[in-house]
Design a protein around this motif. Structure first.
Motif, PDB file in Angstrom:
ATOM      1  N   TRP A   1       0.862  -1.172   0.000  1.00 58.22           N
ATOM      2  CA  TRP A   1       0.000   0.000   0.000  1.00 58.22           C
ATOM      3  C   TRP A   1       0.903   1.228   0.000  1.00 58.22           C
ATOM      4  CZ3 TRP A   1      -5.002   0.805  -0.868  1.00 58.22           C
ATOM      5  CH2 TRP A   1      -5.882  -0.281  -0.770  1.00 58.22           C
ATOM      6  N   TYR A   2       0.661   2.118  -0.988  1.00 62.22           N
ATOM      7  CA  TYR A   2       1.342   3.399  -1.050  1.00 62.22           C
ATOM      8  C   TYR A   2       0.331   4.499  -0.738  1.00 62.22           C
ATOM      9  CZ  TYR A   2       5.784   1.801  -2.967  1.00 62.22           C
ATOM     10  OH  TYR A   2       7.020   1.223  -3.120  1.00 62.22           O
ATOM     11  N   VAL A   3       0.823   5.601  -0.186  1.00 61.84           N
ATOM     12  CA  VAL A   3      -0.045   6.725   0.168  1.00 61.84           C
ATOM     13  C   VAL A   3       0.549   8.009  -0.386  1.00 61.84           C
ATOM     14  CG1 VAL A   3       1.081   7.033   2.424  1.00 61.84           C
ATOM     15  CG2 VAL A   3      -1.235   7.908   2.072  1.00 61.84           C
ATOM     16  N   GLN A   4      -0.336   8.907  -0.805  1.00 59.11           N
ATOM     17  CA  GLN A   4       0.112  10.231  -1.267  1.00 59.11           C
ATOM     18  C   GLN A   4      -0.725  11.283  -0.568  1.00 59.11           C
ATOM     19  OE1 GLN A   4       0.000  10.923  -5.534  1.00 59.11           O
ATOM     20  NE2 GLN A   4       1.702  12.347  -5.340  1.00 59.11           N
ATOM     21  N   TYR A   5      -0.107  11.983   0.390  1.00 61.40           N
ATOM     22  CA  TYR A   5      -0.764  13.089   1.065  1.00 61.40           C
ATOM     23  C   TYR A   5      -0.727  14.304   0.153  1.00 61.40           C
ATOM     24  CZ  TYR A   5      -0.134  10.004   5.059  1.00 61.40           C
ATOM     25  OH  TYR A   5      -0.151   8.917   5.894  1.00 61.40           O
ATOM     26  N   SER A   6      -1.607  15.266   0.425  1.00 65.76           N
ATOM     27  CA  SER A   6      -1.713  16.447  -0.419  1.00 65.76           C
ATOM     28  C   SER A   6      -0.362  17.133  -0.585  1.00 65.76           C
ATOM     29  CB  SER A   6      -2.718  17.428   0.205  1.00 65.76           C
ATOM     30  OG  SER A   6      -2.847  18.572  -0.588  1.00 65.76           O
ATOM     31  N   ARG A   7       0.021  17.377  -1.834  1.00 65.92           N
ATOM     32  CA  ARG A   7       1.253  18.092  -2.185  1.00 65.92           C
ATOM     33  C   ARG A   7       2.528  17.347  -1.769  1.00 65.92           C
ATOM     34  NH1 ARG A   7      -0.515  22.982  -3.886  1.00 65.92           N
ATOM     35  NH2 ARG A   7      -2.436  23.782  -2.992  1.00 65.92           N
ATOM     36  N   GLN A   8       2.425  16.063  -1.497  1.00 63.09           N
ATOM     37  CA  GLN A   8       3.615  15.285  -1.151  1.00 63.09           C
ATOM     38  C   GLN A   8       3.818  14.171  -2.168  1.00 63.09           C
ATOM     39  OE1 GLN A   8       4.058  14.051   2.927  1.00 63.09           O
ATOM     40  NE2 GLN A   8       2.970  15.849   3.703  1.00 63.09           N
ATOM     41  N   ARG A   9       4.974  13.583  -2.118  1.00 60.80           N
ATOM     42  CA  ARG A   9       5.266  12.508  -3.066  1.00 60.80           C
ATOM     43  C   ARG A   9       4.678  11.186  -2.591  1.00 60.80           C
ATOM     44  NH1 ARG A   9      11.538  12.896  -3.460  1.00 60.80           N
ATOM     45  NH2 ARG A   9      11.026  15.092  -3.290  1.00 60.80           N
TER      46      ARG A   9
ATOM     47  N   ALA B   1      -6.049  11.225   2.278  1.00 60.55           N
ATOM     48  CA  ALA B   1      -4.996  11.100   1.266  1.00 60.55           C
ATOM     49  C   ALA B   1      -5.484  10.192   0.142  1.00 60.55           C
ATOM     50  CB  ALA B   1      -3.730  10.495   1.895  1.00 60.55           C
ATOM     51  N   MET B   2      -4.628  10.048  -0.880  1.00 65.11           N
ATOM     52  CA  MET B   2      -4.855   9.051  -1.938  1.00 65.11           C
ATOM     53  C   MET B   2      -4.101   7.788  -1.540  1.00 65.11           C
ATOM     54  SD  MET B   2      -6.771   9.753  -4.552  1.00 65.11           S
ATOM     55  CE  MET B   2      -6.222   8.449  -5.643  1.00 65.11           C
ATOM     56  N   TYR B   3      -4.753   6.659  -1.646  1.00 64.86           N
ATOM     57  CA  TYR B   3      -4.148   5.376  -1.289  1.00 64.86           C
ATOM     58  C   TYR B   3      -4.120   4.480  -2.523  1.00 64.86           C
ATOM     59  CZ  TYR B   3      -4.510   6.740   3.591  1.00 64.86           C
ATOM     60  OH  TYR B   3      -4.359   7.396   4.787  1.00 64.86           O
ATOM     61  N   TYR B   4      -2.945   3.925  -2.798  1.00 67.39           N
ATOM     62  CA  TYR B   4      -2.772   3.045  -3.949  1.00 67.39           C
ATOM     63  C   TYR B   4      -2.312   1.673  -3.482  1.00 67.39           C
ATOM     64  CZ  TYR B   4      -2.777   7.306  -6.780  1.00 67.39           C
ATOM     65  OH  TYR B   4      -3.118   8.496  -7.380  1.00 67.39           O
ATOM     66  N   CYS B   5      -2.994   0.660  -3.964  1.00 70.22           N
ATOM     67  CA  CYS B   5      -2.559  -0.713  -3.752  1.00 70.22           C
ATOM     68  C   CYS B   5      -1.654  -1.094  -4.928  1.00 70.22           C
ATOM     69  CB  CYS B   5      -3.780  -1.624  -3.695  1.00 70.22           C
ATOM     70  SG  CYS B   5      -3.440  -3.353  -3.354  1.00 70.22           S
ATOM     71  N   ALA B   6      -0.590  -1.832  -4.663  1.00 66.80           N
ATOM     72  CA  ALA B   6       0.351  -2.186  -5.726  1.00 66.80           C
ATOM     73  C   ALA B   6       0.832  -3.613  -5.563  1.00 66.80           C
ATOM     74  CB  ALA B   6       1.535  -1.215  -5.736  1.00 66.80           C
ATOM     75  N   LEU B   7       1.177  -4.212  -6.689  1.00 61.68           N
ATOM     76  CA  LEU B   7       1.615  -5.609  -6.722  1.00 61.68           C
ATOM     77  C   LEU B   7       2.969  -5.695  -7.410  1.00 61.68           C
ATOM     78  CD1 LEU B   7      -0.548  -8.596  -7.971  1.00 61.68           C
ATOM     79  CD2 LEU B   7       1.624  -8.131  -9.040  1.00 61.68           C
TER      80      LEU B   7
ATOM     81  N   HIS C   1      -9.420   7.728  -3.011  1.00 66.15           N
ATOM     82  CA  HIS C   1      -9.278   8.987  -2.304  1.00 66.15           C
ATOM     83  C   HIS C   1     -10.042   8.875  -0.994  1.00 66.15           C
ATOM     84  CE1 HIS C   1      -9.696  13.662  -2.392  1.00 66.15           C
ATOM     85  NE2 HIS C   1      -8.925  13.228  -1.427  1.00 66.15           N
ATOM     86  N   LEU C   2      -9.322   8.858   0.105  1.00 63.27           N
ATOM     87  CA  LEU C   2      -9.925   8.741   1.433  1.00 63.27           C
ATOM     88  C   LEU C   2     -10.085  10.124   2.045  1.00 63.27           C
ATOM     89  CD1 LEU C   2     -10.878   7.008   3.837  1.00 63.27           C
ATOM     90  CD2 LEU C   2      -8.494   6.976   4.619  1.00 63.27           C
ATOM     91  N   ILE C   3     -11.295  10.445   2.435  1.00 60.33           N
ATOM     92  CA  ILE C   3     -11.564  11.725   3.097  1.00 60.33           C
ATOM     93  C   ILE C   3     -12.116  11.427   4.481  1.00 60.33           C
ATOM     94  CG2 ILE C   3     -12.968  13.815   3.062  1.00 60.33           C
ATOM     95  CD1 ILE C   3     -13.013  13.599   0.005  1.00 60.33           C
TER      96      ILE C   3
END
Lengths: 109, 114
Positions: A35-43, A83-89, A104-106
């Motif tokens: 699981w990857y996460v991207q907070y606002s304005r962050q990588r 934040a935006m949450y991405y699942c990856a394989l 997009h989790l709010i």
């Protein structure tokens, strides 16, 4: 071919409520799931991976090979979890990641 | 430690023009990746390098995209000629060698083709 499906484009929950972000995958071998996460304005940054079996920021995820799922859970949501949450394989011989479309989790106050 | 550096942060070009993006990975990371992230989608792997050799470029549109990693450190990704559908964020990531390693991402370059 490998594929990652995140069925929810947007998930909105209230602070203190439980959170579950769904992830299903398609892969013929034994994959590594992340699981990857991207907070606002962050990588984009790694949140957790199944091989570590750890809890990060209160989040956990269990790999269910029978259901080919790797859902992300947290018992009590906090506003900073928005934040935006991405699942990856990662599978096969290469180390590149296959990502889902993201959720997009709010977290509402 | 310093993170993955990318430049430029933003680029606007007209279709049929060419454009290049630059990436400096984390020091000591042998593996470098370029991803394309179209609005509303997750990142898609374009190419993976290990040192200065290509490991996987199966999803790179080779008729217009090219990438190199001379000397096994910095990398450039080029598009020539650009199409409207190339509008996306181009992400660079790096990691050390091995399967149980974390990929660290740069801030990305947002490309708009008009």
């Amino acid at each position: 071919a490998q594929r990652v499906t995140q069925p929810e484009k947007l998930l909105s929950v209230f602070k203190g409520a439980p959170v579950e972000l769904k992830c299903n995958y398609s892969y013929s071998g034994s994959p590594e799931l992340f699981w990857y996460v991207q907070y606002s304005r962050q990588r984009l940054q790694l949140l957790l991976r199944h091989i570590s079996r750890e809890s990060i920021k209160g989040f956990t995820a269990d790999l269910n090979k029978g259901e080919t799922s790797f859902h992300l859970k947290k018992p009590f949501a906090q506003e900073e979890d928005s934040a935006m949450y991405y699942c990856a394989l990662r599978g096969g011989g290469a180390d590149g990641l296959t990502f889902g479309k993201g959720t997009h989790l709010i977290i509402q106050p | 430690e310093a993170g993955v550096a990318q430049s430029p942060r933003y680029k606007i070009i007209e279709k049929r023009q060419s454009v290049a993006f630059w990436c400096n990975p984390i020091s000591g990371h042998a593996t470098l990746y370029w991803y394309q992230q179209i609005l509303g989608q997750g990142p898609k792997l374009l190419i993976q390098f290990q040192n200065n050799g290509v490991v996987d470029d199966s999803q790179l549109p080779k008729d217009r995209f090219s990438a190199e990693r001379l000397k096994g450190v910095d990398s450039t990704l080029k598009i020539q000629p650009a199409k409207l559908e190339d509008s996306a964020v181009y992400l660079c990531a790096s990691s050390s060698v091995g399967r149980d390693t974390e990929a660290f991402f740069g801030q990305g370059t947002r490309l708009t083709v008009v």
